[in-house]
Design a protein around this motif. Structure first.
Motif, PDB file in Angstrom:
ATOM      1  N   LYS A   1       0.841  -1.190   0.000  1.00 35.02           N
ATOM      2  CA  LYS A   1       0.000   0.000   0.000  1.00 35.02           C
ATOM      3  C   LYS A   1       0.875   1.238   0.000  1.00 35.02           C
ATOM      4  O   LYS A   1       1.708   1.417   0.891  1.00 35.02           O
ATOM      5  CB  LYS A   1      -0.942  -0.011   1.206  1.00 35.02           C
ATOM      6  CG  LYS A   1      -2.053  -1.040   1.087  1.00 35.02           C
ATOM      7  CD  LYS A   1      -3.004  -1.017   2.276  1.00 35.02           C
ATOM      8  CE  LYS A   1      -4.160  -2.001   2.065  1.00 35.02           C
ATOM      9  NZ  LYS A   1      -5.040  -2.099   3.247  1.00 35.02           N
ATOM     10  N   GLY A   2       0.680   2.084  -1.005  1.00 30.93           N
ATOM     11  CA  GLY A   2       1.439   3.322  -1.092  1.00 30.93           C
ATOM     12  C   GLY A   2       2.814   3.117  -1.702  1.00 30.93           C
ATOM     13  O   GLY A   2       3.221   2.012  -2.060  1.00 30.93           O
ATOM     14  N   ARG A   3       3.546   4.221  -1.818  1.00 35.32           N
ATOM     15  CA  ARG A   3       4.909   4.181  -2.344  1.00 35.32           C
ATOM     16  C   ARG A   3       5.887   3.719  -1.267  1.00 35.32           C
ATOM     17  O   ARG A   3       6.862   3.025  -1.562  1.00 35.32           O
ATOM     18  CB  ARG A   3       5.305   5.582  -2.835  1.00 35.32           C
ATOM     19  CG  ARG A   3       6.769   5.767  -3.180  1.00 35.32           C
ATOM     20  CD  ARG A   3       7.138   5.185  -4.525  1.00 35.32           C
ATOM     21  NE  ARG A   3       6.470   5.891  -5.603  1.00 35.32           N
ATOM     22  CZ  ARG A   3       6.666   5.628  -6.906  1.00 35.32           C
ATOM     23  NH1 ARG A   3       7.492   4.668  -7.257  1.00 35.32           N
ATOM     24  NH2 ARG A   3       6.009   6.295  -7.831  1.00 35.32           N
ATOM     25  N   ALA A   4       5.624   4.094  -0.021  1.00 42.82           N
ATOM     26  CA  ALA A   4       6.558   3.773   1.061  1.00 42.82           C
ATOM     27  C   ALA A   4       6.162   2.501   1.806  1.00 42.82           C
ATOM     28  O   ALA A   4       6.980   1.933   2.523  1.00 42.82           O
ATOM     29  CB  ALA A   4       6.644   4.938   2.043  1.00 42.82           C
ATOM     30  N   GLY A   5       4.934   2.055   1.654  1.00 36.39           N
ATOM     31  CA  GLY A   5       4.495   0.824   2.292  1.00 36.39           C
ATOM     32  C   GLY A   5       3.891   1.035   3.665  1.00 36.39           C
ATOM     33  O   GLY A   5       4.206   1.991   4.377  1.00 36.39           O
ATOM     34  N   SER A   6       3.014   0.113   4.036  1.00 39.34           N
ATOM     35  CA  SER A   6       2.354   0.181   5.341  1.00 39.34           C
ATOM     36  C   SER A   6       3.285  -0.315   6.434  1.00 39.34           C
ATOM     37  O   SER A   6       3.870  -1.396   6.317  1.00 39.34           O
ATOM     38  CB  SER A   6       1.092  -0.672   5.343  1.00 39.34           C
ATOM     39  OG  SER A   6       0.607  -0.828   6.665  1.00 39.34           O
ATOM     40  N   PRO A   7       3.402   0.424   7.538  1.00 35.80           N
ATOM     41  CA  PRO A   7       4.209  -0.057   8.667  1.00 35.80           C
ATOM     42  C   PRO A   7       3.600  -1.276   9.339  1.00 35.80           C
ATOM     43  O   PRO A   7       4.241  -1.909  10.174  1.00 35.80           O
ATOM     44  CB  PRO A   7       4.220   1.136   9.622  1.00 35.80           C
ATOM     45  CG  PRO A   7       2.970   1.880   9.298  1.00 35.80           C
ATOM     46  CD  PRO A   7       2.779   1.725   7.809  1.00 35.80           C
ATOM     47  N   TYR A   8       2.374  -1.633   8.944  1.00 38.83           N
ATOM     48  CA  TYR A   8       1.695  -2.777   9.551  1.00 38.83           C
ATOM     49  C   TYR A   8       1.688  -4.004   8.635  1.00 38.83           C
ATOM     50  O   TYR A   8       0.900  -4.924   8.827  1.00 38.83           O
ATOM     51  CB  TYR A   8       0.300  -2.349  10.017  1.00 38.83           C
ATOM     52  CG  TYR A   8       0.469  -1.276  11.067  1.00 38.83           C
ATOM     53  CD1 TYR A   8       1.016  -1.602  12.302  1.00 38.83           C
ATOM     54  CD2 TYR A   8       0.220   0.061  10.797  1.00 38.83           C
ATOM     55  CE1 TYR A   8       1.265  -0.631  13.262  1.00 38.83           C
ATOM     56  CE2 TYR A   8       0.471   1.039  11.750  1.00 38.83           C
ATOM     57  CZ  TYR A   8       0.989   0.681  12.977  1.00 38.83           C
ATOM     58  OH  TYR A   8       1.260   1.660  13.912  1.00 38.83           O
ATOM     59  N   ALA A   9       2.584  -3.985   7.643  1.00 41.57           N
ATOM     60  CA  ALA A   9       2.853  -5.166   6.821  1.00 41.57           C
ATOM     61  C   ALA A   9       4.327  -5.509   7.027  1.00 41.57           C
ATOM     62  O   ALA A   9       5.176  -5.267   6.164  1.00 41.57           O
ATOM     63  CB  ALA A   9       2.549  -4.889   5.355  1.00 41.57           C
ATOM     64  N   VAL A  10       4.633  -6.069   8.194  1.00 39.06           N
ATOM     65  CA  VAL A  10       6.028  -6.289   8.584  1.00 39.06           C
ATOM     66  C   VAL A  10       6.609  -7.452   7.792  1.00 39.06           C
ATOM     67  O   VAL A  10       6.030  -8.533   7.696  1.00 39.06           O
ATOM     68  CB  VAL A  10       6.140  -6.553  10.101  1.00 39.06           C
ATOM     69  CG1 VAL A  10       7.576  -6.887  10.486  1.00 39.06           C
ATOM     70  CG2 VAL A  10       5.658  -5.322  10.877  1.00 39.06           C
ATOM     71  N   LYS A  11       7.795  -7.209   7.241  1.00 42.09           N
ATOM     72  CA  LYS A  11       8.488  -8.187   6.394  1.00 42.09           C
ATOM     73  C   LYS A  11       9.592  -8.921   7.142  1.00 42.09           C
ATOM     74  O   LYS A  11       9.933 -10.060   6.794  1.00 42.09           O
ATOM     75  CB  LYS A  11       9.061  -7.456   5.179  1.00 42.09           C
ATOM     76  CG  LYS A  11       9.887  -8.315   4.229  1.00 42.09           C
ATOM     77  CD  LYS A  11      10.339  -7.514   3.022  1.00 42.09           C
ATOM     78  CE  LYS A  11      11.183  -8.356   2.090  1.00 42.09           C
ATOM     79  NZ  LYS A  11      11.477  -7.652   0.838  1.00 42.09           N
ATOM     80  N   ASP A  12      10.168  -8.287   8.138  1.00 38.30           N
ATOM     81  CA  ASP A  12      11.281  -8.899   8.881  1.00 38.30           C
ATOM     82  C   ASP A  12      11.274  -8.329  10.294  1.00 38.30           C
ATOM     83  O   ASP A  12      11.606  -7.162  10.499  1.00 38.30           O
ATOM     84  CB  ASP A  12      12.605  -8.588   8.184  1.00 38.30           C
ATOM     85  CG  ASP A  12      13.805  -9.251   8.853  1.00 38.30           C
ATOM     86  OD1 ASP A  12      13.622  -9.864   9.919  1.00 38.30           O
ATOM     87  OD2 ASP A  12      14.912  -9.145   8.308  1.00 38.30           O
ATOM     88  N   TYR A  13      10.885  -9.155  11.274  1.00 34.85           N
ATOM     89  CA  TYR A  13      10.747  -8.675  12.642  1.00 34.85           C
ATOM     90  C   TYR A  13      12.069  -8.524  13.377  1.00 34.85           C
ATOM     91  O   TYR A  13      12.107  -7.933  14.450  1.00 34.85           O
ATOM     92  CB  TYR A  13       9.835  -9.600  13.444  1.00 34.85           C
ATOM     93  CG  TYR A  13       8.443  -9.045  13.563  1.00 34.85           C
ATOM     94  CD1 TYR A  13       8.203  -7.848  14.233  1.00 34.85           C
ATOM     95  CD2 TYR A  13       7.361  -9.701  12.997  1.00 34.85           C
ATOM     96  CE1 TYR A  13       6.936  -7.328  14.335  1.00 34.85           C
ATOM     97  CE2 TYR A  13       6.083  -9.189  13.102  1.00 34.85           C
ATOM     98  CZ  TYR A  13       5.878  -7.988  13.774  1.00 34.85           C
ATOM     99  OH  TYR A  13       4.614  -7.468  13.881  1.00 34.85           O
ATOM    100  N   TYR A  14      13.135  -9.047  12.834  1.00 36.83           N
ATOM    101  CA  TYR A  14      14.424  -8.955  13.506  1.00 36.83           C
ATOM    102  C   TYR A  14      15.328  -7.909  12.869  1.00 36.83           C
ATOM    103  O   TYR A  14      16.536  -7.907  13.077  1.00 36.83           O
ATOM    104  CB  TYR A  14      15.104 -10.326  13.530  1.00 36.83           C
ATOM    105  CG  TYR A  14      14.429 -11.277  14.490  1.00 36.83           C
ATOM    106  CD1 TYR A  14      14.646 -11.180  15.864  1.00 36.83           C
ATOM    107  CD2 TYR A  14      13.540 -12.246  14.034  1.00 36.83           C
ATOM    108  CE1 TYR A  14      14.020 -12.038  16.757  1.00 36.83           C
ATOM    109  CE2 TYR A  14      12.911 -13.112  14.920  1.00 36.83           C
ATOM    110  CZ  TYR A  14      13.153 -13.000  16.281  1.00 36.83           C
ATOM    111  OH  TYR A  14      12.529 -13.847  17.162  1.00 36.83           O
TER     112      TYR A  14
END
Length: 627
Positions: A118-131
């Motif tokens: 979502k968006g150009r920068a992406g949603s902070p609530y679509a986490v790709k790497d928790y570490y």
């Protein structure tokens, strides 16, 4: 995430908790490093936007076009100014590495597909790497973890606590951990994808179906329609997974949280649970008892994964978490998770997003949350009043209904999900929020939260791309104009603010600093509003009044929510309050705590108090009785 469709979403997700019943307010434990309890103030800052000085604001603009803030922008000057505002905790929103569009393949990071971002920068609530942390936020993406560690240390150096997000209900569709600790597997790495559900699967699957990108509605297109090698209306996911909001369609709707997949906590598709439920008696027990309960249980794999993520960040130096959409995750998991956290750091600050009032007490008492958003009760009520529709009478009704848990209900007037006060769709002018802010910050013992830019009247009018004006976009690279005038080329001195903006920030600074020093605000509360409605001529439902007190401080708070009407009356302090305060018939000087302009006296005659009050439109007073 924006929550406008959340009530509809609730109809699609399974049962996750039992309705709670009112119980005695739990006794708050003192933090060892504090000699006395005081209210806490959380400053929520959208990390990628804070230090951005670029004012281009092109819809769907790239980093190069619209600019971005970095961890490094929070230098000692910036942090000291935040602290001076009257802040105790900073919630750095958007820190964990989430899906982004910018190309970081030279750093070993896979590209993300704009069809599921979502968006150009992406949603902070679509986490790709928790570490790891968002590479956008680092000066050197190879060194991003160390840059964040340095920010944590700088924040602590200014006497502030650090909060970050954990999003337990869902992760990005393309989750990929690059720096997992030894022995840690990615979400879904060991799942049996041939079945819809298995207890230790991290995700739910739709066997035999391939994921399909939503059918875009209206004029929406990824990246605003810009050509991109990965924008092809496809994203390979076989078999398809359930979507983050609980949708079981292999082709979710555009309004679903299609960029995420739902995490499985051992709840079967029919709602039955593959874990032991917490006995009701544990609602009255402390975190140590909860910890012992779960210690010898065999639990779903996702429970351990998120516990280990939280403990990792505690070891990193983080002081607490804001948990996204906590009510979509079983309350038993929170008992396990939060007591694991508290066993490691008893002072950890745990804040949860819960919108269903019938679940509040379960998530506090059983789930061991420190604080929940007071959104549906106080925020919604006070917003209605600010807009001129409601009566102030309802605020006391809300407080009375939550009195057993009021300490746990965090107050706010803005956050990243809500409209800016100054936006036309809210009230259109930041100053209209001043009486509401006084009430929000002083009516309870709970923490107060302020969203960056709120204190200078940011109106959220920028067309960022995916984000909707009236809210500051969390999905795109954008500048925040009023806040940027305070940043003033990274001098962080407000040098470009208008006089009106400077005055507003001064108001917030006076109010918040008073709240974190006042003993009365973590003491007793009693409304005097209805007594004055019945006994004070010209006092009406656009005014609100109450008293707060401790052994060494007594306060009278009064606010005028009306934009045009002034008031002149004798505010009455009922005899039962005077008796509780132990005051004799006499005249007592009053110190006004916000601006000190009003020289007033509390006159007590035959056990009843009176204060002559003149209120201008949108004016508030906090009177302290001098004895």
């Amino acid at each position: 995430m924006y929550r406008s469709s959340f009530l509809a979403v609730l109809m699609t997700v399974f049962l996750i908790g039992c309705v709670g019943t009112p119980e005695k307010k739990e006794k708050e434990k003192k933090r060892p490093q504090m000699t006395q309890k005081r209210k806490q103030v959380v400053y929520q800052v959208f990390t990628r936007l804070f230090g951005n000085t670029n004012t281009t604001n092109k819809p769907w603009g790239t980093i190069e076009e619209n600019g971005i803030g970095k961890f490094a922008d929070f230098d000692d000057k910036a942090l000291s100014e935040i602290k001076a505002l009257g802040v105790t905790h900073i919630w750095y929103t958007g820190v964990p590495h989430h899906a982004v569009i910018n190309d970081y393949t030279k750093y070993g990071i896979s590209n993300d597909d704009p069809d599921v971002v979502k968006g150009r920068a992406g949603s902070p609530y679509a986490v790709k790497d928790y570490y790891n942390v968002n590479p956008d936020l680092a000066v050197d993406p190879n060194n991003r973890l160390e840059e964040f560690r340095a920010l944590v240390e700088r924040t602590h150096g200014q006497g502030l606590k650090v909060l970050i997000d954990i999003v337990p209900n869902h992760v990005a569709r393309n989750y990929q951990g690059l720096t997992n600790p030894d022995g840690v597997d990615d979400f879904g790495a060991n799942d049996d994808t041939s079945v819809e559900y298995a207890r230790d699967n991290n995700f739910y699957y739709i066997p035999g179906a391939e994921f399909r990108v939503p059918e875009w509605q209206g004029e929406y297109r990824p990246l605003g329609g810009e050509a991109h090698t990965l924008v092809d209306g496809k994203f390979v996911e076989v078999p398809a997974k359930w979507t983050g909001n609980g949708s079981r369609a292999s082709r979710p709707h555009q309004n679903d949280w299609y960029e995420t997949v739902k995490v499985n906590y051992g709840v079967q598709p029919n709602g039955s649970k593959d874990f032991e439920e917490l006995p009701e008696s544990y609602a009255q027990m402390d975190h140590k008892a909860h910890y012992e309960f779960w210690k010898d249980k065999e639990l779903p794999d996702s429970w351990y994964k998120f516990r280990d993520i939280a403990l990792y960040w505690l070891d990193f130096g983080v002081d607490g978490f804001r948990f996204d959409m906590a009510e979509m995750v079983p309350v038993e998991f929170w008992s396990f998770m939060n007591t694991s956290i508290k066993m490691k750091n008893p002072d950890a600050f745990l804040l949860a997003e819960v919108y269903n009032p019938s679940l509040y007490r379960d998530y506090i008492h059983k789930g061991k949350m420190d604080y929940l958003y007071d959104k549906v009760e106080l925020y919604d009520s006070i917003k209605h009043i600010m807009q001129g529709h409601g009566w102030t009478d309802h605020i006391h009704v809300v407080q009375n209904g939550l009195k057993d848990i009021e300490h746990h209900m965090l107050h706010f007037l803005e956050n990243h999900d809500e409209q800016r006060i100054a936006s036309p769709d809210f009230v259109g002018k930041a100053e209209i929020g001043k009486p509401a802010m006084v009430v929000s910050a002083t009516i309870g013992t709970s923490p107060t939260m302020v969203y960056f830019g709120q204190e200078v009247g940011e109106d959220g009018s920028e067309d960022a791309g995916f984000g909707k004006p009236t809210r500051t976009s969390i999905f795109d690279y954008i500048g925040v104009p009023a806040h940027q005038r305070w940043v003033n080329g990274k001098k962080f001195d407000g040098g470009q603010l208008s006089e009106e903006e400077k005055n507003l920030r001064d108001f917030y600074k006076r109010l918040l600093n008073f709240t974190i020093k006042s003993s009365a605000l973590i003491g007793e509360y009693q409304e005097i509003h209805f007594y004055n409605k019945d006994n004070t001529p010209t006092y009406d439902h656009r005014v609100l009044s109450y008293v707060r007190w401790s052994d060494d401080e007594k306060l009278i708070v009064i606010s005028n929510f009306d934009r045009e009407k002034s008031y002149d009356f004798e505010l009455k302090i009922p005899g039962d309050v005077i008796s509780k305060w132990g005051l004799a018939d006499n005249s007592y000087p009053l110190e006004e705590e916000l601006y000190g302009e009003q020289q007033k006296k509390l006159s007590i005659v035959e056990g009843q108090g009176k204060v002559s009050v003149q209120l201008e439109p949108l004016q508030s007073f906090i009177f302290r009785i001098e004895q």
